[in-house]
Structures are given as C-alpha cells and as structure tokens.
Scaffold this active site. Structure first.
Site, mmCIF file in Angstrom:
data_model
loop_
_atom_site.group_PDB
_atom_site.id
_atom_site.type_symbol
_atom_site.label_atom_id
_atom_site.label_comp_id
_atom_site.label_asym_id
_atom_site.label_seq_id
_atom_site.Cartn_x
_atom_site.Cartn_y
_atom_site.Cartn_z
ATOM 1 N N LYS A 76 -1.791 -1.662 12.430
ATOM 2 C CA LYS A 76 -1.168 -1.169 11.197
ATOM 3 C C LYS A 76 -1.528 -2.104 10.040
ATOM 4 O O LYS A 76 -1.556 -3.325 10.223
ATOM 5 C CB LYS A 76 0.349 -1.100 11.382
ATOM 6 C CG LYS A 76 1.099 -0.466 10.228
ATOM 7 C CD LYS A 76 2.593 -0.376 10.534
ATOM 8 C CE LYS A 76 3.378 0.280 9.420
ATOM 9 N NZ LYS A 76 4.822 0.366 9.730
ATOM 10 N N SER A 102 6.906 4.926 9.093
ATOM 11 C CA SER A 102 5.767 4.542 8.292
ATOM 12 C C SER A 102 4.490 4.232 9.096
ATOM 13 O O SER A 102 3.411 4.208 8.510
ATOM 14 C CB SER A 102 6.129 3.316 7.456
ATOM 15 O OG SER A 102 6.364 2.203 8.288
ATOM 16 N N SER A 119 10.201 3.168 12.145
ATOM 17 C CA SER A 119 8.795 3.371 11.763
ATOM 18 C C SER A 119 7.781 3.338 12.906
ATOM 19 O O SER A 119 6.612 3.642 12.683
ATOM 20 C CB SER A 119 8.387 2.351 10.700
ATOM 21 O OG SER A 119 8.885 2.740 9.455
#
Lengths: 97, 492
Positions: free
Chosen positions: B79, B154, B178
């Site tokens: 990420k 996210s 997330s």
C-alpha cells in the site's frame, strides 16, 4: 441543523489547520462541520461521568532507553526530498526582517 | 501450469522445488497487469526493472539455501502509505507526489528479509481517508468483480490487486476497517492485527492510536504466514508490543469444537442488506455444525463507535498531517509571500477535499473550548466501548458478524454524502478503537455477483483463535469463486 458554524469559527479553524479555503470551500466546510458535529453530539446521550479518557488501549508506560547515539549523520539522506536546500539546510522564505 | 492461480505459500513451495523460477512468477504478474491495469488501476507505482533485479538476487539465495522461508520469491504489492526505500511513496496525495523515501518501513523490511519481491505500490484513498479508494489523487481503482463498482477502501488497490491476481499478496493498513472492508468487497482475506503487533515505523500516520498494518491474501494460510513474518517488536515504534506468540501458522487447525462464538444482535439491525445477513448467518450455522457453540448477545454501544472514531481519528490526523508544510519533503507551492503563506498555499493545493475536511474537523475538536466536550468525550466513549468488548470476551472466544452493511457500492455514489459513507464503517470501526484483531473472509456472493465478507473479531492477542476459526470455515466453504474475466475477454 443544531450546530451552526459561524464565519469566525471557520476562519479560526482555518488558521489552526493552516489551510486557505476559497469562499465556496468555506461555505461547504461550514455545512460539513455542522453536520458532523450534530452527529458527534450523539455521544452526549452517554453518561461518561467518572470514566477516564482512554488514549491507549493497553496500560503502556513511557518507553525509555539509554541515551546512546545509534544513528550517524543522515543529513544528506534527509535533505534528498527537500523542496529547497542550501548549505546542507532546508531553505525556507525569510521569516524575520 | 497457471502460476497466477497459486497462493503465496504454494508459489514459494514450487519455487523451492524448482518447478517455477522467481523470474517466471514476476513476469507472470506483470503480464497480468498489462492486461488489467488500464481498467482496474490497482497501482500507483510499478517497478518491473527493480522487481526483476530483486528476483535474480532472491533466486540465488534460494538456490544456495540462504533463503528457506515460506514466502521466498513471492511477488508482493505494498500500500502506498508504507515507505519503500528508493520507490515513490505518495499516500495517493499530490502533496507527496514526488516523495522517494530513503528508508523502508519495518513491515516491508521484514518481508524483504523473508525474500519477497516488491513489485509496486498500490492505490488508496488519499492518506487512507475514505472507504472507496475514490479520494486518491491518482484516479479511482475499480473492483475486479465488476468494474462499475468500487473496491472498497482505503486499501482498495491492495485488495483489488490480490483479487485480480496482479500480485500474490499485499500489505494494507487499517485505521477504521481499511483492510477488512476492501477485502470483503473484493472477495479476499484481510487481517487487522492487535494494535502494536506490526511496527508502524515507516507507515505514514493517519490516526496513530488506531493504525495497524496487516495482510491481504488469497486464503487464510497465506494470511497466517504473512502475519508471522511482519509481526515484530520494534524499538523504533514506541507502541510496539513484545509478543512471544507470533507463530500464527500453528493455528492453521481445522477444528472449532467447543469454540465459543458470539453473534452481536446489534450487528444485524437496520441498514444491513438481507443477502449479507443471510450469508453471514449461514457461515455461523456451518461453524455450529462443526461443533462451535454459537450464541447471540447484545454488545451495546455500537452506534456510538462512529462518532467517537471520527472525532479521535480526525484529531490525530490534524496533528499528524501538520508535517506536510512544503519544507522537508513533498510538494511546495510555486508562488508565495513569506513562510506562513507558503505553508497555507502548499497545504491547500496539496491536500484533497476529504483530507481537508478531516483536518478541519480535527483542528476544531482539539481547539481550546471544545477539547473537553468533543475530544475527551470521545476518549471516554472509547473506554466504554473497550469495556463492552472486555465483557463480551469474558464469555466468547470469537465475535462473528458482517464486515460491512452492503456489498461494494457503485463508483461515484459515495463521496457526495460523507456521513453516509462513514456509516458503512459501523461493524469495523469499534475494533480499532478497542485495539482488537479482526479478520475478513469471503462467505458468499450476492445477486449482483459481488462478494460478501464474514468478519471475526478476537480479544487482544487472540489472532490464533481467529485464524483457526477462519481456516475451519474456509475448509467448510471450499474454494471461493474468482472474479470472472468475461468483461474484457480475459485470460484463457
């Protein structure tokens, strides 16, 4: 809407947040923040008298270590991402006359 | 052999057995990206050249017996809020659009020590603020199951990349759901570990008291294996916990006899989609048939988690994001008059709307005159929520419920009403407030053809119970469907 955010409040929060909002953004921020605060006010339904605010879920203590230097001079690496640098320092606009 | 359909552990075993080379695995994922990325946009940054170079080095170490771990040679995505030395790390924000870290986050270093190959950085909501990956400054990511839908967020890029077989596993971060929510929306496994289990060193902070790094994987075995590698005590993160019980793969046991599972009635009320409800309850029933003791109970305080969370997370964000001022790294505005004007213009041009919204709210709840009424009130609520979980875990080993009230929404439908979007986090958010571990595992597909996620929540440090329960459920469920490639011809 129970929470009405004034122009002064938005100005003040803008200073704290170091954000420069356009007039349209200010209006939007006023209504957004008002709605969020209305929602957050739901917490007032809860009786929290005598409840300690919990900032950490575990009973952690401060983490201490011996005051021994373990890292070397890393200034070159640190400055690699600087938008502006001069003489091994971050360069910023003049702040004092 | 279809390399891409292998799990991470299977791939590493085949590499070890010399049936596949690391280079072949890397080339397979990059070929897959060429086919998929134009539409899905899972990645912000790709590094094929670097990946091939790593592949060569890793292969040598596997061949000479230096690297023997269960993940050696596996291509992995990270990420874009975790620092990777020499590789662009943007947080999907314009303000970090040019930031190339000179160090790597501890979780990434742990993976590299285990011999993985880092192939690129995945898209996310800007600074991890969002539930759809639509607040990214670099365009939205699309759901591999249906390109008209969001992948969740996210960590949407990470979840979509795993589901689309554009990597073998990915790291994400979870502040209010997330990892678990995008895992649910994309039909993969995602785990948020107990707070303090994975070092946050090098993770660009959003809500420091809530943030945890965790894996997004194809199955529970991969999840446990990655957890074992990334969990570590780190002196560079003062909230890092020293744990002796991080041998998570030892919990890959197919048995739930006597496991006490609690189902919170408050997780099945208004707002929960009926197909999600059915699939989750069917999973509970399946576990009961295998000998688990399943019981309903009232968790309480569920509706207070979201207002408490947005107060605390925004407050921490407003403080954490003060560092982005155009001085030390990232974007600096072109024209300015003096220092303060430079700060303001840099931040106003560099941050997107959702990030500004949360910084404003956070600055307000921390401001003098409002601090007690909002911020401290939220921290007191957090204490009550933690207590409610403590009481539940006195009776149950595992709490079972949905991950999200619905399956993945359509693109463009969420951002216009932030409050409604925040409500989608209702089942995941209290886990972060209480520092608990949680896992999301696919348990069905709705009529629209979108995956449904089952969430298991454990008491602090009880990841093994979650892994054991999830692993047993996965065996009952059998192989989970994959996203169809039909929409654009796809892979034969």
């Amino acid at each position: 809407m129970a929470n009405v955010i004034s122009d002064e409040t938005i100005e003040y929060v803008g200073i704290l947040a170091k954000l420069e909002l356009s007039d349209a953004e200010k209006e939007e921020a006023k209504s957004d923040m008002g709605r969020m605060l209305d929602y957050i006010d739901k917490l007032n339904e809860l009786d929290t008298t005598g409840v300690e605010p919990m900032s950490h879920v575990f009973p952690v203590q401060n983490v201490f270590r011996e005051d021994v230097v373990t890292n070397g001079d890393d200034s070159e690496n640190m400055l690699k991402n600087a938008p502006a640098e001069r003489d091994n320092m971050y360069e910023v606009p003049k702040t004092v006359e | 052999m279809d390399i891409l359909s292998l799990s991470a552990v299977e791939l590493a075993a085949k590499i070890k057995a010399k049936e596949v080379t690391v280079k072949e695995a890397v080339e397979a994922v990059f070929a897959r990206m060429e086919e998929k990325e134009k539409v899905l946009n899972c990645y912000v940054t790709l590094d094929k050249e670097g990946a091939l170079k790593q592949a060569e080095e890793v292969q040598k170490k596997i061949d000479d017996g230096t690297l023997t771990g269960a993940l050696a040679g596996v291509p992995v995505a990270i990420k874009d809020n975790m620092c990777t030395e020499g590789m662009l790390t943007t947080c999907s924000s314009k303000i970090l659009g040019n930031f190339i870290p000179t160090f790597s986050s501890e979780a990434v270093l742990n993976l590299k020590k285990a011999g993985v190959v880092i192939i690129g950085k995945t898209n996310m909501d800007e600074f991890a603020m969002g539930s759809t990956t639509e607040t990214s400054a670099f365009g939205e990511t699309r759901n591999p199951w249906n390109e008209k839908h969001v992948p969740g967020g996210s960590s949407g890029g990470s979840a979509a990349a795993v589901a689309a077989e554009e990597c073998f596993f990915a790291l994400g971060s979870d502040t209010g759901g997330s990892i678990r929510q995008p895992a649910s929306f994309c039909g993969v496994v995602g785990m948020k570990p107990t707070y303090g289990t994975v070092s946050r060193y090098g993770l660009i902070a959003y809500g420091s008291s809530l943030d945890q790094i965790g894996p997004l994987t194809k199955n529970v075995e991969d999840c446990a294996t990655v957890m074992e590698v990334i969990a570590s005590h780190d002196l560079k993160d003062s909230t890092s916990v020293k744990r002796e019980d991080t041998d998570f793969t030892s919990a890959l046991i197919e048995d739930v006899k006597g496991m006490k599972i609690g189902i919170p009635r408050d997780y099945f009320g208004e707002g929960l989609d009926s197909e999600v409800k059915e699939a989750v309850l069917a999973a509970a029933k399946a576990l009961e048939e295998k000998g688990a003791i399943v019981e309903e109970f009232d968790l309480s305080l569920v509706e207070y988690a979201i207002p408490a969370y947005y107060t605390i997370a925004s407050a921490e964000a407003s403080s954490n994001l003060e560092r982005f001022d155009g001085v030390k790294y990232g974007y600096r505005t072109e024209e300015y008059e003096g220092l303060h004007n430079m700060y303001k213009k840099t931040r106003s041009e560099g941050f997107g709307a959702e990030v500004k919204r949360r910084i404003m709210l956070g600055s307000f709840v921390l401001s003098s005159g409002y601090y007690d009424a909002y911020y401290l009130k939220a921290l007191r609520t957090k204490a009550l929520i933690k207590k409610a979980f403590d009481e539940a875990f006195a009776k149950y080993d595992v709490i079972l419920g949905p991950v999200a009230p619905t399956t993945a929404p359509e693109l463009g439908k969420s951002l216009s009403d932030p409050l409604k979007m925040y409500l989608g986090d209702i089942y995941t958010i209290s886990v972060n407030l209480a520092g608990l571990p949680g896992i999301s595992i696919p348990c069905g597909v709705d009529k629209k053809g979108l995956p449904i996620g089952l969430q298991l929540i454990g008491d602090c440090f009880q990841e093994k119970k979650l892994i054991q329960t999830a692993y047993t459920y996965e065996k009952i469920r059998g192989e989970f469907k994959k996203p169809a490639d039909s929409m654009e011809g796809g892979r034969k």
